[in-house]
Write a protein that holds these residues in place. Structure first.
Motif, short mmCIF file in Angstrom:
data_model
loop_
_atom_site.label_atom_id
_atom_site.label_comp_id
_atom_site.label_asym_id
_atom_site.label_seq_id
_atom_site.Cartn_x
_atom_site.Cartn_y
_atom_site.Cartn_z
N THR A 63 0.84 -1.20 0.00
CA THR A 63 0.00 0.00 0.00
C THR A 63 0.87 1.25 0.00
O THR A 63 0.65 2.20 -0.75
CB THR A 63 -0.91 0.00 1.24
N ILE A 64 1.88 1.25 0.85
CA ILE A 64 2.71 2.44 1.03
C ILE A 64 3.71 2.60 -0.12
O ILE A 64 3.90 3.71 -0.62
CB ILE A 64 3.43 2.36 2.40
N CYS A 65 4.34 1.53 -0.50
CA CYS A 65 5.41 1.63 -1.51
C CYS A 65 4.92 1.30 -2.92
O CYS A 65 5.65 1.52 -3.89
CB CYS A 65 6.57 0.70 -1.15
N GLY A 66 3.74 0.79 -3.04
CA GLY A 66 3.20 0.46 -4.35
C GLY A 66 3.42 -1.02 -4.69
O GLY A 66 4.17 -1.72 -4.01
N GLU A 125 -5.08 1.72 -0.76
CA GLU A 125 -4.42 3.03 -0.81
C GLU A 125 -5.39 4.13 -0.40
O GLU A 125 -5.04 5.04 0.36
CB GLU A 125 -3.88 3.31 -2.22
N ARG A 147 4.09 4.38 7.85
CA ARG A 147 4.66 4.91 6.60
C ARG A 147 6.17 5.10 6.75
O ARG A 147 6.95 4.75 5.85
CB ARG A 147 3.98 6.24 6.26
N ARG A 163 15.99 1.28 -9.48
CA ARG A 163 14.86 2.04 -10.06
C ARG A 163 14.83 3.49 -9.56
O ARG A 163 14.12 4.31 -10.14
CB ARG A 163 13.53 1.33 -9.78
N SER B 335 12.82 8.87 1.82
CA SER B 335 11.47 8.33 1.55
C SER B 335 10.54 8.52 2.74
O SER B 335 9.33 8.66 2.56
CB SER B 335 11.55 6.85 1.17
N LEU B 338 8.65 11.92 2.54
CA LEU B 338 7.75 12.25 1.44
C LEU B 338 6.31 11.88 1.77
O LEU B 338 6.07 10.91 2.49
CB LEU B 338 8.22 11.55 0.17
N PRO B 339 5.36 12.63 1.25
CA PRO B 339 3.97 12.45 1.69
C PRO B 339 3.16 11.49 0.84
O PRO B 339 1.95 11.42 0.99
CB PRO B 339 3.41 13.88 1.54
N TYR B 340 3.82 10.76 -0.05
CA TYR B 340 3.07 9.97 -1.02
C TYR B 340 3.04 8.49 -0.62
O TYR B 340 3.91 8.01 0.11
CB TYR B 340 3.71 10.10 -2.41
N ILE B 341 2.05 7.79 -1.16
CA ILE B 341 2.00 6.34 -1.02
C ILE B 341 1.73 5.74 -2.39
O ILE B 341 1.40 6.45 -3.35
CB ILE B 341 0.93 5.88 -0.01
N GLY B 342 1.87 4.43 -2.45
CA GLY B 342 1.52 3.70 -3.67
C GLY B 342 2.37 4.12 -4.86
O GLY B 342 3.56 4.40 -4.73
N SER B 343 1.72 4.18 -6.01
CA SER B 343 2.47 4.46 -7.23
C SER B 343 3.01 5.89 -7.22
O SER B 343 4.04 6.17 -7.83
CB SER B 343 1.60 4.24 -8.47
N GLU B 344 2.32 6.81 -6.53
CA GLU B 344 2.85 8.18 -6.42
C GLU B 344 4.19 8.18 -5.68
O GLU B 344 5.10 8.94 -6.03
CB GLU B 344 1.86 9.08 -5.68
N SER B 345 4.28 7.35 -4.67
CA SER B 345 5.54 7.24 -3.92
C SER B 345 6.64 6.71 -4.83
O SER B 345 7.77 7.23 -4.85
CB SER B 345 5.36 6.32 -2.71
N ALA B 346 6.29 5.66 -5.58
CA ALA B 346 7.29 5.07 -6.48
C ALA B 346 7.74 6.09 -7.52
O ALA B 346 8.94 6.18 -7.87
CB ALA B 346 6.71 3.83 -7.15
N MET B 349 10.03 8.71 -5.74
CA MET B 349 11.35 8.16 -5.43
C MET B 349 12.12 7.84 -6.71
O MET B 349 13.35 7.82 -6.71
CB MET B 349 11.21 6.91 -4.56
N GLY B 350 11.40 7.63 -7.81
CA GLY B 350 12.07 7.43 -9.09
C GLY B 350 12.83 8.67 -9.54
O GLY B 350 13.69 8.60 -10.42
#
Lengths: 176, 507
Positions: A63-66, A125, A147, A163, B335, B338-346, B349-350
């Motif tokens: 959820t947190i990291c995708g 999410e 988180r 990545r 990391s 940062l305030p993001y989770i999920g694909s936004e986090s990825a 961080m990308g």
């Protein structure tokens, strides 16, 4: 590790929410609890966490990291289990309460008969984000704490570095 | 065992010790006091809860290093989770994990202390020799142009385009290899911190350092001989394994503004000011994204400061205003901010190699406290005042303008929800920054004030000699004693004051 706030989330507030969650589940009956939480597969030898708590953590990692964290999620959850083994007893019980609370969150706050682990990725999410932005300080604290822990351990894992274009620890540069 | 440094890790039945002076804490304050007093002929024992880690034992890995170099694994924070409270737990203390910035106590701050706290002895002339010695110990030098990495240059370029004041910072690195992991220790020992200056000198003069030794109580504060109860810890420092006592006529508490107050409170020592007046200097991170690779993770993370908005002689506060400094961390710690989770986090961080970050530093009024908790960990309360938030918003506006001037595509304040600025037309977005608890990743690296110095017991917890009011021979020599923010970076002020106070004690 940056497990910010795990040490300071107040026990009484957890008890309050834990009892509330427990009451809601009891009201629904043991069979309802079982159907909501379900059984978790064995996570292997664990020091502190139950299989269900380990499952909640694994789902928190993705959820947190995708979804890219699918490969590392088991290791991150194991790291949390090892970390708990060195924590004071009151913090361990608080965090286990937090995991249960997170697992029951959709039923308690979103009015749906689903556990956190029962949701799909997008719904997890959305649920987690609602805790990050909640007007309830304790839910924000729990979201912040998980988180930070999950992110720190996940991004300290070498398999994640390519990545993000991080070459890893330096080994004797010159200048700068 | 390195000569003079004895690890008590895992020891179940350690022998009791005695000394002329027992010092609790081996950081800038404790190590400096140990050196001064040992060189004056005193038999000195220093207690340190952390272990001794140098060279390649500092692995540049977030998980292991936060676990071993920071108190509560870097997880210590205010009770409402507003602010991370970073304190060291390693031989050498905060100097091992800080950004190596050398900023002496400004004259305006000393004037404020004399004026507001009646500390008449703290003049520029009185402290000058001790400040000079501190700078010499630190091998203080200005970061060179060649040592500036791209992230610091971008901050400098934007500042200069706006015509604002800024400067390369002074630091205590010698032989820096630009590894970029200063906040989790330097593997090439380039930092001239207490571990490599004061501690070897103290050992040379006969001082003994005990590691994995957690002081839990000081008894006999008014007696000729004090007894310090010490718990030995396991190798990783999480479980107590044994107990010993150290007896000494003089005890110096120097384990940072949180732990020093905690120890005095646990021991029932001191007046009502102990644990009060906490200053955190909360710092707000800000992240700028660029199209070009910045690679801020290499080189000196904090080499340039925007000083345009800093006041060093504010009539009411001493140090005030705000400053902006570049910063960067390893992926794990970045990391977590940062305030993001999920694909936004990825996605975010990308872009790790294309971000430049800053810390917005604004001194604060004392508005916090330290009290005892249900476990071995203290509870840190802090009221984040609206006036301080206003200055942080002003600092965020200034930093956003700087990065936009340097060509940033986006500037982010990593709060929940995130606040982004893509052009100067968006600057008003920053007015929406609420900084509610547990939404904005603020950091405190400069805790001060919990055992503050004053010429009167009615206004402070220690006297102008650092002696805890109402005791005989219990002193405090760390940032706890500063009655207001001593500097934007506390390493040099602590070294200066510890030298000054220890020299007075030795005399």
């Amino acid at each position: 590790m940056a497990t910010e706030g795990f040490a300071v989330i107040r026990r009484r507030r957890f008890l309050k929410w834990g009892l509330g969650a427990g009451g809601a589940i009891l009201g629904a009956g043991a069979a309802g609890y079982g159907s909501l939480i379900g059984l978790a597969p064995s996570a292997g030898p664990l020091r502190i966490l139950s299989d269900r708590e380990h499952r909640t953590l694994r789902n928190l990692v993705t959820t947190i990291c995708g979804p890219i964290a699918m490969r590392e999620r088991h290791d991150v959850a194991d790291a949390f289990d090892g970390w708990l083994a060195d924590e004071p007893a009151n913090i361990v019980s608080d965090l286990q309460g937090a995991l249960l609370w997170m697992e029951l969150g959709p039923a308690l706050y979103d009015h749906r008969w689903e556990s956190f682990s029962g949701l799909d990725q997008a719904a997890r999410e959305a649920h987690f984000r609602s805790w990050m932005e909640s007007d309830d300080l304790v839910r924000r604290q729990v979201a912040t704490a998980f988180r930070k822990f999950v992110n720190l351990v996940f991004h300290d894992t070498p398999s994640t570095w390519a990545r993000i274009h991080y070459p890893g620890p330096a080994t004797g540069l010159r200048g700068s | 065992m390195t000569e003079g440094i004895e690890s008590l890790a895992g020891v179940r039945s350690p022998a009791d010790r005695s000394a002329d002076v027992c010092i609790i804490g081996s950081g800038c304050g404790g190590a400096t006091a140990a050196r001064v007093l040992a060189e004056a002929g005193k038999d000195v024992v220093v207690l340190e809860e952390g272990s001794d880690r140098t060279g390649m034992e500092l692995t540049q890995r977030d998980g292991e290093m936060y676990d071993q170099l920071y108190m509560d694994r870097g997880g210590r924070s205010t009770e409402d989770l507003s602010i991370s409270v970073l304190t060291a737990r390693v031989l050498g203390g905060g100097g091992v994990i800080n950004a190596s910035d050398v900023v002496p106590i400004p004259a305006g701050v000393l004037a404020h202390w004399r004026r507001a706290f009646d500390l008449a002895d703290l003049t520029d002339a009185t402290l000058a020799p001790f400040a000079a010695a501190a700078l010499a110990d630190l091998h203080a030098n200005e970061v060179t142009e060649a040592q500036m990495n791209r992230a610091n240059r971008l901050l400098q370029e934007g500042t200069e385009r706006l015509g604002w004041a800024g400067a390369r910072m002074h630091h205590n690195r010698v032989g820096c290899q630009g590894m970029g992991t200063c906040l989790i220790g330097c593997p090439v020992n380039a930092k001239k911190n207490p571990r490599f200056v004061a501690i070897p000198a103290a050992i040379e003069a006969g001082a003994r350092f005990l590691t994995r030794a957690r002081a839990v109580r000081v008894e006999g504060a008014r007696a000729d001989t004090k007894t310090v109860t010490v718990k030995t810890l396991d190798a990783r420092g999480y479980h107590e394994t044994g107990e010993l006592r150290v007896r000494a006529p003089i005890v110096i508490v120097a384990c940072n503004a949180v732990a020093s107050a905690q120890l005095l409170l646990q021991s029932g020592i001191g007046n009502e000011h102990v644990g009060q007046h906490l200053i955190l200097q909360p710092q707000l991170p800000l992240v700028a994204s660029f199209d070009e690779p910045v690679n801020a993770f290499r080189g000196i993370p904090q080499a340039y400061a925007v000083t345009e908005f800093e006041e060093e002689d504010h009539p009411e506060h001493g140090l005030w205003g705000f400053r902006i400094e570049a910063i960067m961390g390893t992926p794990g710690i970045v990391s977590t901010l940062l305030p993001y989770i999920g694909s936004e986090s990825a996605t975010m961080m990308g872009r790790y190699d294309r971000i430049a970050a800053s810390l917005l530093l604004a001194p604060d009024e004392p508005s916090g406290s330290v009290r005892l908790g249900p476990s071995t960990r203290p509870i840190i309360a802090y009221e984040h005042r609206e006036e301080h938030k206003r200055r942080l918003r002003a600092a965020a506006r200034a930093a956003a303008r700087i990065y936009l001037a340097a060509g940033a595509r986006e500037v982010l304040v990593p709060s929940v929800p995130p606040v982004t600025v893509r052009s100067t037309r968006d600057l008003h977005h920053l007015d929406a920054l609420e900084m509610r608890p547990a939404t904005t990743p603020m950091v405190s690296a400069h805790q001060q004030g919990t055992v503050r110095m004053s010429s009167s017991a009615s206004r402070g917890a220690v006297d102008p000699d650092g002696l805890v009011w109402g005791t005989r021979g219990v002193y405090v020599m760390d940032a706890s004693i500063f009655p207001s923010s001593a500097s934007s970076h506390t390493m040099t002020p602590i070294l200066t004051m510890a030298r000054y106070l220890a020299s007075k004690l030795a005399a």
